[in-house]
Design an enzyme around this catalytic site. Sequence first.
Site, PDB file in Angstrom:
ATOM      1  N   TYR A 137      30.098  66.350  41.590  1.00 37.80           N
ATOM      2  CA  TYR A 137      30.370  65.948  40.208  1.00 37.80           C
ATOM      3  C   TYR A 137      30.100  64.458  40.110  1.00 37.80           C
ATOM      4  O   TYR A 137      30.952  63.628  40.427  1.00 37.80           O
ATOM      5  CB  TYR A 137      31.813  66.293  39.847  1.00 37.80           C
ATOM      6  CG  TYR A 137      32.194  66.003  38.413  1.00 37.80           C
ATOM      7  CD1 TYR A 137      31.257  65.724  37.430  1.00 37.80           C
ATOM      8  CD2 TYR A 137      33.530  66.020  38.032  1.00 37.80           C
ATOM      9  CE1 TYR A 137      31.621  65.467  36.121  1.00 37.80           C
ATOM     10  CE2 TYR A 137      33.913  65.773  36.721  1.00 37.80           C
ATOM     11  CZ  TYR A 137      32.952  65.491  35.773  1.00 37.80           C
ATOM     12  OH  TYR A 137      33.316  65.233  34.473  1.00 37.80           O
ATOM     13  N   LYS A 164      26.492  68.399  39.262  1.00 36.05           N
ATOM     14  CA  LYS A 164      26.778  68.283  37.837  1.00 36.05           C
ATOM     15  C   LYS A 164      26.562  66.826  37.489  1.00 36.05           C
ATOM     16  O   LYS A 164      27.394  65.972  37.802  1.00 36.05           O
ATOM     17  CB  LYS A 164      28.211  68.729  37.544  1.00 36.05           C
ATOM     18  CG  LYS A 164      28.673  68.460  36.120  1.00 36.05           C
ATOM     19  CD  LYS A 164      30.135  68.847  35.972  1.00 36.05           C
ATOM     20  CE  LYS A 164      30.715  68.348  34.664  1.00 36.05           C
ATOM     21  NZ  LYS A 164      32.148  68.693  34.518  1.00 36.05           N
TER      22      LYS A 164
END
Length: 296
Positions: A137, A164
Amino acid sequence: MSLNLHGVIPPLVTPFDSDEHVDVELLRAEVRHHLDVGVPGLCVTGSTGDGQMLSAEASVAVARAAVEETAGAVPVVAGIVRDSTAEVIRYGLALKETGVDALQVTPVHYLFQPDEATTVDYYRRIAEATGLPIVVYNVIPYALIPAPTVLRVLNEIPSVVAVKQSGGNIHQLADLLHADPAGGTVLTAVDDLLYPAYLLGAKGAISATLTVAPELAVRQWDAVQAGDHQTALAIHNKLLPVWRSIDGPNMTVRIKAALRLQGRDGGLGASPLTPVSDAEREAIATALTAAGVTVV
């Protein structure tokens, strides 16, 4: 290690009650809502879920409820936002017991940053210790992992299945998509640029707007896959004002206000998030109405 993460994967809010405990039943209702819409995956305890505020026990309660409610229908990704390798592994092992399909892990987000080799080692140690697929992330503004380092993590650590990409806007995302890493999937979390990210090759998204308006988000994704760019662009122009209305330092409570305006209940916010003002609530309602989302 493989896991098919694609399309619209909403990151759910964590509902709190008046004592700031997790309201599991409200969470279950949100899971059901998104399953009814037809999303191909869900994420919990990330930024939209106030993951940085959650104890390991609260994170486990959220993840367990989501896993039970989905009953294997779609993968569940659980976020970890901690500041040390040891803490991430502790959370990861606890979350593994709930049956989640993957962990979404930020880099450490305190002021001091590891170098490239240490960042690669950080994700390698987490992957080896937990035995679960990992989603990087990449969101922390002052600890943003450069694209070349992300590529190393994806290509060198088999258990890291996706990134992500949130921080760095479209520029870092464009570099990652151009590199087309063989070792993992590139997902977008740049809310105001979902449509162009899909055009550039992003395999899906995990971002706050998807949680607020999942029906529109799924329609947009499906339109892109079908080559219906007129529809996809029209939906972009509906979703953009929605994103602008929820974006801010108190984003998670704004999202909960957006859910409440639709007759959904994301629970209360947690201290010290600034409560939603009347002006903010009105702006959210205006954006939702303009997007064709029913406001009750």
